[in-house]
Design a protein around this motif. Structure first.
Motif, PDB file in Angstrom:
ATOM      1  N   GLY A 119       0.804  -1.212   0.000  1.00 29.39           N
ATOM      2  CA  GLY A 119       0.000   0.000   0.000  1.00 29.39           C
ATOM      3  C   GLY A 119       0.841   1.267   0.000  1.00 29.39           C
ATOM      4  N   ASP A 120       2.121   1.152   0.349  1.00 30.25           N
ATOM      5  CA  ASP A 120       3.029   2.299   0.331  1.00 30.25           C
ATOM      6  C   ASP A 120       3.635   2.473  -1.063  1.00 30.25           C
ATOM      7  OD1 ASP A 120       2.628   2.758   3.045  1.00 30.25           O
ATOM      8  OD2 ASP A 120       4.440   1.687   3.670  1.00 30.25           O
ATOM      9  N   ILE A 121       4.219   3.636  -1.278  1.00 30.90           N
ATOM     10  CA  ILE A 121       4.877   3.936  -2.553  1.00 30.90           C
ATOM     11  C   ILE A 121       6.390   3.887  -2.381  1.00 30.90           C
ATOM     12  CG2 ILE A 121       5.348   5.771  -4.265  1.00 30.90           C
ATOM     13  CD1 ILE A 121       2.620   4.636  -4.724  1.00 30.90           C
ATOM     14  N   LEU A 122       7.051   3.153  -3.247  1.00 29.82           N
ATOM     15  CA  LEU A 122       8.509   3.159  -3.360  1.00 29.82           C
ATOM     16  C   LEU A 122       8.815   4.135  -4.490  1.00 29.82           C
ATOM     17  CD1 LEU A 122      11.317   1.889  -2.651  1.00 29.82           C
ATOM     18  CD2 LEU A 122      10.863   0.253  -4.496  1.00 29.82           C
ATOM     19  N   PRO A 123       9.467   5.276  -4.204  1.00 29.00           N
ATOM     20  CA  PRO A 123       9.690   6.283  -5.246  1.00 29.00           C
ATOM     21  C   PRO A 123      10.479   5.754  -6.446  1.00 29.00           C
ATOM     22  CG  PRO A 123      10.165   7.194  -3.082  1.00 29.00           C
ATOM     23  CD  PRO A 123       9.948   5.729  -2.895  1.00 29.00           C
TER      24      PRO A 123
ATOM     25  N   GLN B 106       3.730  -2.124  -8.596  1.00 33.84           N
ATOM     26  CA  GLN B 106       2.913  -1.672  -9.721  1.00 33.84           C
ATOM     27  C   GLN B 106       3.286  -0.225 -10.029  1.00 33.84           C
ATOM     28  OE1 GLN B 106      -1.292  -1.185  -8.916  1.00 33.84           O
ATOM     29  NE2 GLN B 106      -1.804  -1.926 -10.971  1.00 33.84           N
ATOM     30  N   LYS B 107       3.604   0.030 -11.290  1.00 32.53           N
ATOM     31  CA  LYS B 107       4.029   1.371 -11.700  1.00 32.53           C
ATOM     32  C   LYS B 107       2.879   2.362 -11.559  1.00 32.53           C
ATOM     33  CE  LYS B 107       6.869   1.618 -15.239  1.00 32.53           C
ATOM     34  NZ  LYS B 107       7.392   1.656 -16.621  1.00 32.53           N
ATOM     35  N   LYS B 108       3.200   3.503 -10.948  1.00 29.89           N
ATOM     36  CA  LYS B 108       2.259   4.608 -10.777  1.00 29.89           C
ATOM     37  C   LYS B 108       2.992   5.888 -11.171  1.00 29.89           C
ATOM     38  CE  LYS B 108      -1.184   2.283  -9.019  1.00 29.89           C
ATOM     39  NZ  LYS B 108      -2.462   2.171  -9.686  1.00 29.89           N
ATOM     40  N   PRO B 109       2.277   6.984 -11.417  1.00 23.58           N
ATOM     41  CA  PRO B 109       2.941   8.238 -11.800  1.00 23.58           C
ATOM     42  C   PRO B 109       3.960   8.747 -10.772  1.00 23.58           C
ATOM     43  CG  PRO B 109       0.582   8.392 -12.212  1.00 23.58           C
ATOM     44  CD  PRO B 109       0.816   7.101 -11.477  1.00 23.58           C
ATOM     45  N   ASN B 110       3.719   8.468  -9.494  1.00 24.52           N
ATOM     46  CA  ASN B 110       4.598   8.982  -8.435  1.00 24.52           C
ATOM     47  C   ASN B 110       5.599   7.956  -7.912  1.00 24.52           C
ATOM     48  OD1 ASN B 110       2.536   7.470  -7.295  1.00 24.52           O
ATOM     49  ND2 ASN B 110       2.410   8.718  -5.451  1.00 24.52           N
ATOM     50  N   GLY B 111       5.706   6.817  -8.584  1.00 24.20           N
ATOM     51  CA  GLY B 111       6.641   5.780  -8.151  1.00 24.20           C
ATOM     52  C   GLY B 111       6.054   4.404  -8.361  1.00 24.20           C
ATOM     53  N   PHE B 112       6.268   3.528  -7.393  1.00 18.31           N
ATOM     54  CA  PHE B 112       5.827   2.140  -7.505  1.00 18.31           C
ATOM     55  C   PHE B 112       5.024   1.744  -6.278  1.00 18.31           C
ATOM     56  CE2 PHE B 112       9.583   2.747 -10.022  1.00 18.31           C
ATOM     57  CZ  PHE B 112       9.227   2.176 -11.228  1.00 18.31           C
ATOM     58  N   LEU B 113       3.774   1.400  -6.509  1.00 27.04           N
ATOM     59  CA  LEU B 113       2.894   0.971  -5.438  1.00 27.04           C
ATOM     60  C   LEU B 113       3.277  -0.449  -5.032  1.00 27.04           C
ATOM     61  CD1 LEU B 113       0.378   1.422  -3.643  1.00 27.04           C
ATOM     62  CD2 LEU B 113      -0.982   0.510  -5.555  1.00 27.04           C
ATOM     63  N   ILE B 114       3.530  -0.646  -3.758  1.00 25.25           N
ATOM     64  CA  ILE B 114       3.870  -1.975  -3.258  1.00 25.25           C
ATOM     65  C   ILE B 114       2.572  -2.753  -3.099  1.00 25.25           C
ATOM     66  CG2 ILE B 114       4.915  -3.289  -1.370  1.00 25.25           C
ATOM     67  CD1 ILE B 114       6.602  -0.728  -0.789  1.00 25.25           C
ATOM     68  N   LYS B 115       2.443  -3.825  -3.864  1.00 23.53           N
ATOM     69  CA  LYS B 115       1.230  -4.638  -3.842  1.00 23.53           C
ATOM     70  C   LYS B 115       1.371  -5.862  -2.942  1.00 23.53           C
ATOM     71  CE  LYS B 115      -1.904  -3.866  -6.074  1.00 23.53           C
ATOM     72  NZ  LYS B 115      -3.104  -3.059  -5.763  1.00 23.53           N
ATOM     73  N   TYR B 116       2.613  -6.343  -2.766  1.00 25.42           N
ATOM     74  CA  TYR B 116       2.818  -7.583  -2.004  1.00 25.42           C
ATOM     75  C   TYR B 116       4.266  -7.651  -1.545  1.00 25.42           C
ATOM     76  CZ  TYR B 116       3.401 -12.620  -1.161  1.00 25.42           C
ATOM     77  OH  TYR B 116       3.684 -13.837  -0.611  1.00 25.42           O
ATOM     78  N   ILE B 117       4.475  -8.126  -0.331  1.00 27.37           N
ATOM     79  CA  ILE B 117       5.803  -8.463   0.185  1.00 27.37           C
ATOM     80  C   ILE B 117       5.644  -9.793   0.907  1.00 27.37           C
ATOM     81  CG2 ILE B 117       7.710  -7.857   1.732  1.00 27.37           C
ATOM     82  CD1 ILE B 117       6.906  -4.918   1.433  1.00 27.37           C
TER      83      ILE B 117
ATOM     84  N   PRO C 184       7.611  -2.020 -18.747  1.00 27.82           N
ATOM     85  CA  PRO C 184       6.884  -2.770 -17.704  1.00 27.82           C
ATOM     86  C   PRO C 184       5.766  -1.985 -17.028  1.00 27.82           C
ATOM     87  CG  PRO C 184       9.258  -3.024 -17.428  1.00 27.82           C
ATOM     88  CD  PRO C 184       9.043  -1.951 -18.457  1.00 27.82           C
ATOM     89  N   LYS C 185       4.748  -2.746 -16.607  1.00 29.57           N
ATOM     90  CA  LYS C 185       3.651  -2.196 -15.807  1.00 29.57           C
ATOM     91  C   LYS C 185       4.049  -2.190 -14.334  1.00 29.57           C
ATOM     92  CE  LYS C 185       0.293  -4.435 -18.832  1.00 29.57           C
ATOM     93  NZ  LYS C 185      -0.716  -5.506 -18.891  1.00 29.57           N
ATOM     94  N   GLY C 186       5.085  -2.954 -14.032  1.00 26.51           N
ATOM     95  CA  GLY C 186       5.572  -3.092 -12.665  1.00 26.51           C
ATOM     96  C   GLY C 186       6.724  -4.077 -12.651  1.00 26.51           C
ATOM     97  N   PHE C 187       7.070  -4.540 -11.466  1.00 26.31           N
ATOM     98  CA  PHE C 187       8.202  -5.440 -11.318  1.00 26.31           C
ATOM     99  C   PHE C 187       7.932  -6.415 -10.183  1.00 26.31           C
ATOM    100  CE2 PHE C 187       9.810  -1.507 -13.031  1.00 26.31           C
ATOM    101  CZ  PHE C 187      10.629  -1.930 -14.068  1.00 26.31           C
ATOM    102  N   VAL C 188       8.620  -7.551 -10.251  1.00 24.37           N
ATOM    103  CA  VAL C 188       8.657  -8.486  -9.139  1.00 24.37           C
ATOM    104  C   VAL C 188      10.101  -8.512  -8.663  1.00 24.37           C
ATOM    105  CG1 VAL C 188       8.272 -10.841  -8.343  1.00 24.37           C
ATOM    106  CG2 VAL C 188       6.817  -9.888 -10.149  1.00 24.37           C
ATOM    107  N   LEU C 189      10.349  -7.878  -7.523  1.00 21.96           N
ATOM    108  CA  LEU C 189      11.670  -7.917  -6.930  1.00 21.96           C
ATOM    109  C   LEU C 189      11.787  -9.218  -6.154  1.00 21.96           C
ATOM    110  CD1 LEU C 189      11.826  -4.341  -5.326  1.00 21.96           C
ATOM    111  CD2 LEU C 189      12.395  -5.002  -7.673  1.00 21.96           C
TER     112      LEU C 189
END
Length: 182
Positions: A27-31, A145-156, A51-56
């Protein structure tokens, strides 16, 4: 009065310090994230346009659990890279060959080459992202998940519920989360 003001200032500094130590969560944003890769270049998430996002995936060359997951991580990359969610592996100890000679960049390069990784393998500088994301064990996956202000953390969390490479997991947590995004 002076003691009260000093106490309030001390309390404010302490609360800011505690907030800075709390790891990010779903739910937090990783810039952004930018780290040195085994290819010798800096890999910057924001610079990746497709990419639409990433899996780290936080993993190390000597962790038995990581070794058992290598093929599954490569399969995840193969399955989801074309759908917009490629794997980006991160070695928490990659920047310190003195303290962690078996998990630092030279060994990461060997592992990447030997296994034929099709994804970037990055070295975390002074555990910056390891601590920022609250990673306590390897392997651990983080879906962004890529967002305009960074990357929304969807899962850890864990990749799935069974580390045995010969067994089929009942719950494929990363795949379940990615499928919700697609």
């Amino acid at each position: 009065m002076r003691k009260t003001i000093f106490s309030l200032c001390l309390l404010l500094v302490a609360s800011v310090s505690l907030k800075a130590q709390n790891p990010l969560k779903a739910g937090d944003i990783l810039p952004n994230l930018a780290l040195l890769s085994t290819k010798g270049t800096v890999y910057d998430l924001k610079a990746q346009k497709q990419p639409k996002g990433f899996v780290l995936v936080f993993m190390t060359p000597t962790c038995d659990h990581c070794i058992m997951y290598e093929d599954r991580v490569m399969a995840l990359d193969k399955k989801y890279k074309g759908k917009g969610y490629p794997i980006v592996a991160i070695g928490p100890y990659g920047d310190d060959p003195i303290k962690y000679p078996l998990d630092a960049m030279p060994e990461m390069k060997k592992m990447s080459d030997k296994k034929g990784f099709t994804f970037p393998y990055l070295s975390d500088d002074k555990f910056k992202y390891t601590f920022l994301l609250g990673i306590r064990q390897t392997p651990t996956a983080v879906i962004l998940q890529k967002k305009p202000n960074g990357f929304l953390i969807k899962y850890i969390g864990r990749i799935d519920d069974n580390e045995d490479p010969k067994a089929t997991p009942k719950n494929k947590y990363v795949e379940q989360e990615l499928n919700k995004l697609l």
